[in-house]
Design an enzyme around this catalytic site. Structure first.
Site, PDB file in Angstrom:
ATOM      1  N   SER A   1       0.831  -1.204   0.000  1.00  0.00           N
ATOM      2  CA  SER A   1       0.000   0.000   0.000  1.00  0.00           C
ATOM      3  C   SER A   1       0.867   1.256   0.000  1.00  0.00           C
ATOM      4  CB  SER A   1      -0.893   0.025   1.237  1.00  0.00           C
ATOM      5  OG  SER A   1      -1.680  -1.138   1.290  1.00  0.00           O
TER       6      SER A   1
HETATM    7  N1  SAH Z   1      -0.179  -5.005   4.286  1.00  0.00           N
HETATM    8  C1  SAH Z   1       0.388  -5.401   3.018  1.00  0.00           C
HETATM    9  C2  SAH Z   1      -0.575  -5.140   1.886  1.00  0.00           C
HETATM   10  C3  SAH Z   1      -0.588  -6.280   0.934  1.00  0.00           C
HETATM   11  S1  SAH Z   1      -1.910  -6.280  -0.249  1.00  0.00           S
HETATM   12  C4  SAH Z   1       1.740  -4.788   2.792  1.00  0.00           C
HETATM   13  O1  SAH Z   1       2.149  -3.905   3.578  1.00  0.00           O
HETATM   14  O2  SAH Z   1       2.441  -5.193   1.861  1.00  0.00           O
HETATM   15  C5  SAH Z   1      -3.117  -7.301   0.525  1.00  0.00           C
HETATM   16  C6  SAH Z   1      -2.727  -8.722   0.818  1.00  0.00           C
HETATM   17  O3  SAH Z   1      -3.905  -9.393   1.299  1.00  0.00           O
HETATM   18  C7  SAH Z   1      -2.263  -9.533  -0.387  1.00  0.00           C
HETATM   19  O4  SAH Z   1      -0.982 -10.027  -0.145  1.00  0.00           O
HETATM   20  C8  SAH Z   1      -3.306 -10.656  -0.508  1.00  0.00           C
HETATM   21  O5  SAH Z   1      -2.780 -11.878  -0.936  1.00  0.00           O
HETATM   22  C9  SAH Z   1      -3.816 -10.743   0.912  1.00  0.00           C
HETATM   23  N2  SAH Z   1      -5.133 -11.369   1.076  1.00  0.00           N
HETATM   24  C10 SAH Z   1      -6.234 -11.251   0.282  1.00  0.00           C
HETATM   25  N3  SAH Z   1      -7.251 -11.984   0.764  1.00  0.00           N
HETATM   26  C11 SAH Z   1      -6.803 -12.596   1.904  1.00  0.00           C
HETATM   27  C12 SAH Z   1      -7.385 -13.482   2.863  1.00  0.00           C
HETATM   28  N4  SAH Z   1      -8.647 -13.930   2.739  1.00  0.00           N
HETATM   29  N5  SAH Z   1      -6.620 -13.889   3.900  1.00  0.00           N
HETATM   30  C13 SAH Z   1      -5.344 -13.477   4.040  1.00  0.00           C
HETATM   31  N6  SAH Z   1      -4.735 -12.644   3.169  1.00  0.00           N
HETATM   32  C14 SAH Z   1      -5.457 -12.202   2.106  1.00  0.00           C
END
Ligand code: SAH
Length: 223
Positions: free
Chosen positions: A74
């Site tokens: 993000s």
């Molecule tokens: N906080 C992260 C943002 C990553 S984007 C950072 O700082 O990099 C969001 C993430 O949520 C992705 O990696 C995606 O694979 C994950 N995600 C999506 N659905 C999910 C679920 N049901 N359970 C766990 N992770 C999930």
């Protein structure tokens, strides 16, 4: 902020990145981030260590960046904003992050909460985040590969729960995993998304609708 770490000795964490981080902090202030501790932590956590080397020079820009597997880290503003919202709770003992991704938000949260639980559905990202956090010495985290959409009841209740992927509808089931006074911070929606907070007040859950946002979707199952 008992867990605040010193990242200064890390390789590649010299003057250049210190200066670009300082510029990022000035920008975050103009964007409306006011919590001094959040600004301090955002100035300390080496964001460039969480992205591929090819993107390291863009790590402090006001953008989301690819982290592989079609996912993104993000933008700094949204990490700061969601952190401000999540730390505004009576205690900072346990936080649950759903969507570890590269582990950047996890590391920011780890500077404020005693223990960070974080769940990631994509195995490759979960593994990489685990290795990266170990290498950085971020030890107060419990990472898991799994579907986080139903939370982590066995490790709760939590002072705060943060979704870093957009839920299609309000994730009602997670509200039961909040402590009194606890907060659920989450993006919701499919095409048009909105940042929301649900606070567990003595009168029950209280929802606030905040700004428009753009997140990858929360998906079911593991990959
Ligand atoms: N906080 C992260 C943002 C990553 S984007 C950072 O700082 O990099 C969001 C993430 O949520 C992705 O990696 C995606 O694979 C994950 N995600 C999506 N659905 C999910 C679920 N049901 N359970 C766990 N992770 C999930």
């Amino acid at each position: 902020m008992a867990m605040r770490m010193n990242f200064n000795a890390l390789p590649g964490n010299g003057m250049t990145s210190a200066r670009t981080r300082a510029r990022m902090i000035e920008r975050l202030k103009t964007q409306g981030i006011t919590d001094p501790d959040v600004l301090t932590v955002m100035g300390e956590v080496p964001r460039h260590a969480f992205v591929d080397e090819a993107f390291a020079h863009k790590a402090y820009d006001d953008n989301s960046l690819p982290i592989g597997h079609n996912q993104t880290i993000s933008q700094p503003y949204i990490v700061a904003r969601m952190t401000e919202l999540a730390i505004d709770v009576p205690q900072r003992e346990r936080v649950l992050e759903i969507g570890t991704g590269c582990g950047y938000q996890t590391t920011v949260l780890a500077q404020f909460f005693k223990t960070v639980y974080s769940i990631e559905r994509i195995g490759g990202l979960a593994k990489h985040a685990r290795e990266r956090l170990a290498a950085l010495g971020v030890l107060n985290t419990r990472l898991r590969h799994g579907d986080g959409s139903r939370g982590l009841a066995e490790s709760g209740p939590f002072d705060a729960i943060m979704l870093t992927a957009a839920a299609p509808v309000v994730p009602e089931a997670l509200i039961a995993q909040l402590k009194p006074g606890g907060r659920l911070v989450f993006p919701v929606g499919t095409d048009a998304q909105e940042l929301r907070v649900i606070e567990m007040t003595p009168d029950g859950p209280l929802e606030s609708k905040l700004e428009k946002v753009r997140f990858v979707p929360l998906l079911p199952g593991v990959a």
